[in-house]
Design a protein around this motif. Structure first.
Motif, PDB file in Angstrom:
ATOM      1  N   TRP A   3      14.313   0.417 -34.161  1.00  0.00           N
ATOM      2  CA  TRP A   3      13.236   0.556 -35.149  1.00  0.00           C
ATOM      3  C   TRP A   3      12.280  -0.632 -35.110  1.00  0.00           C
ATOM      4  O   TRP A   3      11.065  -0.479 -34.996  1.00  0.00           O
ATOM      5  CB  TRP A   3      13.859   0.715 -36.540  1.00  0.00           C
ATOM      6  N   MET A   4      12.818  -1.858 -35.197  1.00  0.00           N
ATOM      7  CA  MET A   4      11.957  -3.036 -35.231  1.00  0.00           C
ATOM      8  C   MET A   4      11.197  -3.201 -33.915  1.00  0.00           C
ATOM      9  O   MET A   4      10.007  -3.535 -33.905  1.00  0.00           O
ATOM     10  CB  MET A   4      12.784  -4.293 -35.525  1.00  0.00           C
ATOM     11  N   GLU A   5      11.866  -2.941 -32.820  1.00  0.00           N
ATOM     12  CA  GLU A   5      11.220  -3.066 -31.512  1.00  0.00           C
ATOM     13  C   GLU A   5      10.033  -2.111 -31.390  1.00  0.00           C
ATOM     14  O   GLU A   5       8.965  -2.479 -30.888  1.00  0.00           O
ATOM     15  CB  GLU A   5      12.234  -2.787 -30.399  1.00  0.00           C
ATOM     16  N   ILE A   6      10.200  -0.878 -31.862  1.00  0.00           N
ATOM     17  CA  ILE A   6       9.127   0.115 -31.780  1.00  0.00           C
ATOM     18  C   ILE A   6       7.915  -0.323 -32.595  1.00  0.00           C
ATOM     19  O   ILE A   6       6.764  -0.264 -32.135  1.00  0.00           O
ATOM     20  CB  ILE A   6       9.635   1.494 -32.246  1.00  0.00           C
ATOM     21  N   LEU A  11       2.411  -2.951 -32.760  1.00  0.00           N
ATOM     22  CA  LEU A  11       1.478  -3.996 -33.195  1.00  0.00           C
ATOM     23  C   LEU A  11       0.946  -4.786 -32.001  1.00  0.00           C
ATOM     24  O   LEU A  11      -0.210  -5.230 -32.010  1.00  0.00           O
ATOM     25  CB  LEU A  11       2.167  -4.944 -34.176  1.00  0.00           C
ATOM     26  N   GLY A  12       1.774  -4.958 -30.983  1.00  0.00           N
ATOM     27  CA  GLY A  12       1.323  -5.654 -29.785  1.00  0.00           C
ATOM     28  C   GLY A  12       0.222  -4.910 -29.053  1.00  0.00           C
ATOM     29  O   GLY A  12      -0.646  -5.531 -28.419  1.00  0.00           O
ATOM     30  N   ALA A  20       1.959  -1.765 -39.054  1.00  0.00           N
ATOM     31  CA  ALA A  20       2.217  -0.551 -38.278  1.00  0.00           C
ATOM     32  C   ALA A  20       3.372   0.190 -38.920  1.00  0.00           C
ATOM     33  O   ALA A  20       4.329  -0.417 -39.407  1.00  0.00           O
ATOM     34  CB  ALA A  20       2.552  -0.880 -36.829  1.00  0.00           C
ATOM     35  N   GLY A  21       3.275   1.509 -38.925  1.00  0.00           N
ATOM     36  CA  GLY A  21       4.356   2.303 -39.489  1.00  0.00           C
ATOM     37  C   GLY A  21       4.265   3.741 -39.057  1.00  0.00           C
ATOM     38  O   GLY A  21       3.214   4.200 -38.582  1.00  0.00           O
ATOM     39  N   GLY A  22       5.358   4.441 -39.238  1.00  0.00           N
ATOM     40  CA  GLY A  22       5.398   5.868 -38.982  1.00  0.00           C
ATOM     41  C   GLY A  22       5.598   6.616 -40.275  1.00  0.00           C
ATOM     42  O   GLY A  22       5.088   6.233 -41.319  1.00  0.00           O
ATOM     43  N   CYS A  79       6.021  -2.015 -41.131  1.00  0.00           N
ATOM     44  CA  CYS A  79       6.091  -3.475 -41.136  1.00  0.00           C
ATOM     45  C   CYS A  79       4.675  -4.018 -41.221  1.00  0.00           C
ATOM     46  O   CYS A  79       3.732  -3.392 -40.733  1.00  0.00           O
ATOM     47  CB  CYS A  79       6.814  -4.021 -39.909  1.00  0.00           C
ATOM     48  N   TYR A  80       4.534  -5.169 -41.884  1.00  0.00           N
ATOM     49  CA  TYR A  80       3.233  -5.825 -42.030  1.00  0.00           C
ATOM     50  C   TYR A  80       3.304  -7.229 -41.468  1.00  0.00           C
ATOM     51  O   TYR A  80       4.367  -7.869 -41.472  1.00  0.00           O
ATOM     52  CB  TYR A  80       2.839  -5.926 -43.510  1.00  0.00           C
TER      53      TYR A  80
END
Length: 207
Positions: A3-6, A11-12, A20-22, A79-80
């Motif tokens: 999850w965090m990696e995605i 964001l990269g 970024a979020g889904g 995540c922000y």
């Protein structure tokens, strides 16, 4: 597990995005067996070809009204960047219940000039609930969204004149009845009006 990696990878790809979020998806078979789950999921993502198309594309946007619909803000899957959160002071403490405080957070980030990135990445989240749970949730969400509109009134009206005043209106009810389950639309509208009344009693009404 990734999850965090995605989210960080997304964001990269879009350095300008402040977050970024889904979104969320129901457990397998839930919308088939639960009328309330089916109603709520179709409310966010219409169970149609256009709704499915929306689910499957990345979108970066600074449109404040995406923060009131489907965009990258749902705190179940977002995540922000720390700087963006600090710049607006994080969540507001005026919200007494869960619901719409994440809309407000995203809206203020966008109004501060930071775009948000939606990615077609969904986490499993159940909305299979009793009618009482649905009604209570809608009262609370109705109250909080009304509070959000009070707190951000000028910016919302400047972006889309008349929008704030249409919230909880007969026109909104009529539109809902034209596209969704009538009983749940009526129930949601009544619950929302109770939420609005709750907030209107203790806050300054729209000027």
């Amino acid at each position: 597990p990734d999850w965090m990696e995605i989210l960080l990878t997304a964001l990269g790809r879009y350095p300008a995005a402040a977050g970024a979020g889904g979104w969320i998806s129901p457990p397998a078979g839930e919308i088939e067996r639960s009328a309330i789950s089916r109603y709520l999921y179709s409310f966010y993502f219409p169970l149609s070809e256009s709704g499915q198309l929306l689910r499957s594309h990345e979108m970066i946007s600074n449109d404040p009204f995406r923060c009131l619909g489907v965009s990258a803000y749902n705190t179940a899957n977002v995540c922000y960047k720390k700087e963006a959160l600090k710049s607006i002071g994080g969540f507001r403490e005026q919200f007494r219940w869960p619901g719409a405080e994440d809309n407000d957070l995203a809206l203020r980030i966008v109004l501060a000039g930071h775009p948000l990135l939606y990615i077609p990445f969904h986490v499993t989240h159940s909305k299979d609930m009793s009618f009482f749970e649905f009604f209570r949730m809608t009262v609370r969400y109705g109250a909080n969204l009304f509070l959000l509109m009070n707190l951000n009134h000028d910016a919302l009206e400047a972006s889309r004149p008349g929008f704030v005043y249409s919230y909880g209106s007969i026109a909104e009810l009529a539109y809902g009845l034209s596209v969704r389950d009538n009983f749940l639309v009526w129930s949601q509208w009544i619950a929302k009006k109770l939420g609005i009344l709750t907030v209107a009693i203790v806050t300054t009404p729209f000027s």
